[in-house]
Design a protein around this motif. Structure first.
Motif, PDB file in Angstrom:
ATOM      1  N   ALA A 144      12.114  35.304  44.077  1.00 44.01           N
ATOM      2  CA  ALA A 144      11.083  35.214  45.115  1.00 44.01           C
ATOM      3  C   ALA A 144      11.625  34.549  46.370  1.00 44.01           C
ATOM      4  N   GLU A 145      12.371  33.468  46.198  1.00 38.57           N
ATOM      5  CA  GLU A 145      12.900  32.732  47.347  1.00 38.57           C
ATOM      6  C   GLU A 145      13.893  33.560  48.149  1.00 38.57           C
ATOM      7  N   ARG A 146      14.745  34.312  47.427  1.00 37.74           N
ATOM      8  CA  ARG A 146      15.788  35.085  48.103  1.00 37.74           C
ATOM      9  C   ARG A 146      15.381  36.534  48.343  1.00 37.74           C
ATOM     10  N   ARG A 147      14.181  36.886  47.907  1.00 34.33           N
ATOM     11  CA  ARG A 147      13.634  38.232  48.127  1.00 34.33           C
ATOM     12  C   ARG A 147      14.553  39.326  47.593  1.00 34.33           C
ATOM     13  N   VAL A 148      14.951  39.155  46.340  1.00 37.20           N
ATOM     14  CA  VAL A 148      15.770  40.156  45.667  1.00 37.20           C
ATOM     15  C   VAL A 148      15.053  40.609  44.404  1.00 37.20           C
ATOM     16  N   LYS A 149      15.384  41.827  43.944  1.00 35.48           N
ATOM     17  CA  LYS A 149      14.717  42.412  42.789  1.00 35.48           C
ATOM     18  C   LYS A 149      15.489  42.201  41.492  1.00 35.48           C
ATOM     19  N   ARG A 156      13.376  42.063  37.739  1.00 40.50           N
ATOM     20  CA  ARG A 156      11.988  41.632  37.635  1.00 40.50           C
ATOM     21  C   ARG A 156      11.355  42.154  36.350  1.00 40.50           C
TER      22      ARG A 156
END
Length: 217
Positions: free
Chosen positions: A114-119, A136
């Motif tokens: 969530a913090e780094r906006r990666v899946k 995820r």
């Protein structure tokens, strides 16, 4: 007090498709299409992760295919315009890669995504060597645990430990991941603790606490 939390190692995919820094643009696209993934770890040597190349890294080549960006746009989007002219994973990848260790907890992995906006996150050991990948979807696997499994864990690791004298009077039921604790216990001060620990069991969707304690005389 409860069982050892699930870790990334418990849910990660160990069969990972990766590319090297020298892998060409078209081969990266082909690998993504063949394996139905949207990002690939980039490794060198004995498997040390040096970056990740994703669909977002590849799109600038298509975006700027029909028009050459002006000077202002080039200055504003230096990274994208550079990638538009790149032909290998080394120049396309995002580096350093955002990685995680196998012993990290699932909440830690979820927060990092969530913090780094990666899946997804490459899973690496202490030397940075690729051991797997966690997505995820992998983090959600714990919610597929059976109601029977969750019931047994809550009774064993929560109820019997928090209420050693009155655990037999506590009924534990789980339906579709929602746990219900009902019954009478001796110490009302321990009821919030039991609810909190039951809620922390991996795979529990929610907790309905209906525990009661004898009224004070």
């Amino acid at each position: 007090m409860t069982a050892t939390p699930y870790t990334v190692a418990d849910v990660m995919t160990t069969r990972v498709v990766a590319v090297t820094p020298a892998t060409g643009f078209r081969d990266v696209v082909a690998a993504m299409e063949r394996w139905k993934v949207t990002a690939l770890p980039v490794v060198e040597g004995e498997g040390r992760v040096v970056g990740v190349v994703s669909e977002a890294d590849l799109l600038p080549k298509e975006e700027f295919h029909e028009h050459r960006p002006g000077l202002i746009e080039q200055m504003r989007r230096l990274g994208d315009t550079a990638k538009a002219g790149s032909t290998s994973a080394e120049d396309l990848m995002t580096s350093p890669a955002v990685t995680i260790r196998p012993d990290a907890t699932l909440p830690r992995a979820a927060r990092l995504m969530a913090e780094r906006r990666v899946k997804r996150l490459p899973v690496v050991d202490a030397d940075g060597t690729l051991r797997g990948i966690v997505s995820r979807a992998d983090l959600l696997k714990v919610f597929l645990r059976s109601d029977e499994d969750l019931t047994a864990e809550i009774r064993r690791d929560v109820v019997e430990r928090v209420f050693p004298l009155s655990h037999e009077a506590v009924e534990v039921t789980v339906s579709h991941g929602i746990a219900t604790l009902a019954g009478r216990v001796q110490d009302p001060a321990l009821i919030p603790l039991a609810e909190r620990l039951a809620r922390a069991v991996e795979g529990v969707v929610d907790v309905r606490c209906r525990l009661e304690a004898p009224s004070a005389p």
